[in-house]
Write an enzyme that holds these catalytic residues in place. Structure first.
Site, PDB file in Angstrom:
ATOM      1  N   ASP A   1     -11.941  -3.968   4.394  1.00  0.00           N
ATOM      2  CA  ASP A   1     -11.186  -5.173   4.729  1.00  0.00           C
ATOM      3  C   ASP A   1     -11.329  -5.529   6.204  1.00  0.00           C
ATOM      4  O   ASP A   1     -11.531  -6.700   6.559  1.00  0.00           O
ATOM      5  CB  ASP A   1      -9.716  -4.949   4.375  1.00  0.00           C
ATOM      6  CG  ASP A   1      -8.861  -6.178   4.624  1.00  0.00           C
ATOM      7  OD1 ASP A   1      -9.060  -7.190   3.924  1.00  0.00           O
ATOM      8  OD2 ASP A   1      -7.984  -6.128   5.517  1.00  0.00           O
TER       9      ASP A   1
ATOM     10  N   HIS B   1      -7.655  -7.728  -3.078  1.00  0.00           N
ATOM     11  CA  HIS B   1      -7.961  -9.142  -2.871  1.00  0.00           C
ATOM     12  C   HIS B   1      -9.371  -9.240  -2.324  1.00  0.00           C
ATOM     13  O   HIS B   1      -9.935  -8.263  -1.831  1.00  0.00           O
ATOM     14  CB  HIS B   1      -6.985  -9.790  -1.874  1.00  0.00           C
ATOM     15  CG  HIS B   1      -6.849  -9.018  -0.587  1.00  0.00           C
ATOM     16  ND1 HIS B   1      -7.817  -9.028   0.394  1.00  0.00           N
ATOM     17  CD2 HIS B   1      -5.871  -8.187  -0.134  1.00  0.00           C
ATOM     18  CE1 HIS B   1      -7.436  -8.253   1.391  1.00  0.00           C
ATOM     19  NE2 HIS B   1      -6.265  -7.722   1.094  1.00  0.00           N
TER      20      HIS B   1
ATOM     21  N   SER C   1      -2.264  -7.439   1.981  1.00  0.00           N
ATOM     22  CA  SER C   1      -2.354  -6.099   1.393  1.00  0.00           C
ATOM     23  C   SER C   1      -0.986  -5.510   1.077  1.00  0.00           C
ATOM     24  O   SER C   1      -0.860  -4.698   0.157  1.00  0.00           O
ATOM     25  CB  SER C   1      -3.127  -5.168   2.336  1.00  0.00           C
ATOM     26  OG  SER C   1      -4.477  -5.551   2.408  1.00  0.00           O
TER      27      SER C   1
ATOM     28  N   HIS D   1     -12.890  -9.028   7.788  1.00  0.00           N
ATOM     29  CA  HIS D   1     -12.202  -9.880   8.763  1.00  0.00           C
ATOM     30  C   HIS D   1     -13.099 -10.151   9.974  1.00  0.00           C
ATOM     31  O   HIS D   1     -13.027 -11.227  10.568  1.00  0.00           O
ATOM     32  CB  HIS D   1     -10.916  -9.209   9.237  1.00  0.00           C
ATOM     33  CG  HIS D   1      -9.754  -9.382   8.304  1.00  0.00           C
ATOM     34  ND1 HIS D   1      -9.234 -10.616   7.979  1.00  0.00           N
ATOM     35  CD2 HIS D   1      -9.001  -8.460   7.642  1.00  0.00           C
ATOM     36  CE1 HIS D   1      -8.214 -10.453   7.152  1.00  0.00           C
ATOM     37  NE2 HIS D   1      -8.049  -9.168   6.923  1.00  0.00           N
TER      38      HIS D   1
ATOM     39  N   THR E   1      -1.530  -0.719   2.433  1.00  0.00           N
ATOM     40  CA  THR E   1      -1.910  -0.307   1.084  1.00  0.00           C
ATOM     41  C   THR E   1      -1.323   1.041   0.693  1.00  0.00           C
ATOM     42  O   THR E   1      -0.698   1.152  -0.370  1.00  0.00           O
ATOM     43  CB  THR E   1      -3.433  -0.329   0.919  1.00  0.00           C
ATOM     44  OG1 THR E   1      -3.902  -1.666   1.170  1.00  0.00           O
ATOM     45  CG2 THR E   1      -3.846   0.088  -0.478  1.00  0.00           C
TER      46      THR E   1
ATOM     47  N   HIS F   1      -0.421   2.236   6.997  1.00  0.00           N
ATOM     48  CA  HIS F   1      -0.832   0.848   6.771  1.00  0.00           C
ATOM     49  C   HIS F   1      -0.345   0.353   5.415  1.00  0.00           C
ATOM     50  O   HIS F   1       0.173   1.117   4.595  1.00  0.00           O
ATOM     51  CB  HIS F   1      -2.353   0.740   6.889  1.00  0.00           C
ATOM     52  CG  HIS F   1      -2.817  -0.494   7.577  1.00  0.00           C
ATOM     53  ND1 HIS F   1      -3.438  -1.522   6.898  1.00  0.00           N
ATOM     54  CD2 HIS F   1      -2.750  -0.876   8.880  1.00  0.00           C
ATOM     55  CE1 HIS F   1      -3.753  -2.485   7.763  1.00  0.00           C
ATOM     56  NE2 HIS F   1      -3.346  -2.123   8.966  1.00  0.00           N
TER      57      HIS F   1
END
Length: 474
Positions: free
Chosen positions: A282, A325, A98, A286, A151, A149
């Site tokens: 995301d 992604h 990211s 995961h 992004t 974070h």
């Protein structure tokens, strides 16, 4: 050179050449062709880690549960957007993280995975929100993960590595962007910072509104920059939050943060640029956590709806909707009674994370079966429950309090026969991803782009590229 290294190098070179000719030229080499500089406002929405299967299943879930389409897919069905596929590679991998993905948009270059707007040669590239701020626009980010974070940071700062979140928080204080909202209290309140500082006080001294609850956010008036931090780390998953009255009252949704940020920044006569991230899509991917994934994707879609409603009937706003992604490539796979299995998702109360963090070593298989049935409405077998319990018996004390060590994969594999949702893995994928644009300045979007193309696209769409020629910082 080893054969595998040779093949990888050749593939990278081939892809690089192809993308340069197909993806870049419509945006980068044509200069201002197709742009009128009419995008006074830009809202850039990112469902982090969204594979195409995630987008599909969220839309199907809404249709079957509520009789409506997702806002994103309704834009496609009604032909209201220009859309394209986007190549997401980073400077050192076909599969991006990211930080590199956001830096491709933020700095306009491909950097190595883990880096924030620092090129492979060490050169720092000025992030796009700094450029828009210099051009007089209000700027900001909202997210469901820590505001420090990767992004949001990729639109805002230069940093050698994404993990330097304390320094990213410090940099936000220096930059004084107009709205920054999300999670990540641990990087601000001093309880886990290496220097022990409570920098909330520093933000207040610099004139910020500092808010930590939904009600405090709702009371904020325009006129001062706003920092909103609503949880220790990431915000709660939507599915768990909706089942908890206290969390619902205390923590704002992504749509609510988006609406508030637009209200605060639209007061600026020069317009605004806002990045909106559904970051826990995301995280759920995961963890192969289907309930967390789809309901957080739907929560992201509600933020898309806020942005579209603001932009429609205006002639000055560009809305960009995409992902950085894919992740784990989930999909609804054919099986006996597949529709009925998928329909179980309609009545989920809690995520896999909620289930797994509440299982204890001394629980019986019956306890595990009861918990899953309460949370998600189906009953696994005694043998399957024992498979999960065996994982807890092998965990050390640290593992009991570390969600990453809990048996997410084992639970997802058990769920396959109950939900018919399958996963390719537990990490990012190298897919080409969806990119959609609504509002003004969409005409120049070609059918295939590189992620880096969006940097100059936004500057040209807003007509400020001539004002921010310097792309690097000393």
């Amino acid at each position: 050179m080893k054969r595998r290294e040779f093949l990888n190098a050749g593939l990278l070179a081939a892809l690089g050449g192809t993308m340069a000719s197909v993806g870049c030229s419509p945006v980068s080499s044509t200069g201002k062709k197709g742009f009128k500089g009419k995008a006074k406002n830009i809202i850039f929405l990112v469902s982090d880690g969204m594979s195409n299967g995630t987008l599909t299943m969220a839309d199907l879930l809404l249709q079957r549960k509520e009789g409506r389409e997702s806002r994103w897919m309704s834009l496609y069905r009604q032909n209201k957007v220009k859309h394209a596929l986007m190549d997401t590679a980073s400077a050192d991998s076909l599969v991006t993280d990211s930080a590199a993905a956001s830096s491709s948009w933020g700095g306009g270059i491909r950097v190595k995975n883990g880096s924030l707007n620092v090129g492979p040669n060490g050169l720092e590239h000025k992030p796009i929100l700094q450029k828009f701020k210099e051009a007089g626009k209000a700027v900001g980010c909202v997210t469901t993960v820590p505001i420090t974070h990767a992004t949001p940071a990729g639109f805002c700062v230069n940093m050698k590595h994404r993990n330097m979140q304390e320094k990213i928080a410090d940099k936000y204080l220096e930059l004084q962007f107009d709205v920054m909202m999300g999670g990540g209290r641990e990087y601000f309140d001093g309880t886990k910072r290496e220097d022990g500082r409570n920098i909330f006080d520093d933000f207040k001294k610099r004139g910020f509104n500092v808010v930590q609850t939904k009600s405090e956010m709702e009371l904020v008036e325009p006129g001062k920059p706003t920092l909103g931090v609503f949880s220790e780390s990431g915000l709660p998953y939507t599915l768990d939050q909706k089942s908890d009255k206290e969390l619902t009252q205390k923590v704002p949704t992504l749509a609510e943060m988006t609406s508030k940020a637009i209200a605060l920044m639209s007061e600026n006569s020069n317009g605004f640029v806002l990045q909106v991230e559904g970051g826990k899509v995301d995280w759920a991917a995961h963890g192969n956590d289907a309930g967390a994934l789809l309901y957080d994707q739907i929560a992201f879609d509600e933020a898309v709806d806020v942005a579209i409603k603001f932009a429609e009937n205006r002639d000055d706003t560009l809305v960009i909707i995409t992902t950085d992604h894919g992740n784990s490539n989930p999909g609804l796979i054919m099986s006996s009674k597949v529709d009925a299995k998928f329909d179980l998702m309609q009545n989920f109360k809690h995520t896999n994370e909620w289930i797994l963090t509440n299982i204890k070593r001394n629980d019986s298989p019956a306890d595990v079966i009861e918990r899953i049935n309460y949370a998600q409405g189906y009953s696994i077998t005694t043998d399957e429950a024992q498979i999960l319990l065996n994982e807890y018996h092998s965990l050390d004390n640290d593992g009991l309090y570390n969600a990453y060590k809990l048996p997410f994969r084992q639970l997802a594999e058990i769920q396959e026969k109950y939900l018919s949702i399958y996963w390719s893995g537990m990490n990012h994928s190298g897919d080409f991803v969806e990119l959609a644009m609504f509002g003004v300045e969409t005409e120049a979007l070609p059918p295939f782009v590189r992620n880096t193309d969006l940097h100059n696209y936004m500057l040209q769409a807003a007509g400020v590229d001539a004002l921010v020629k310097v792309n690097t910082v000393s």
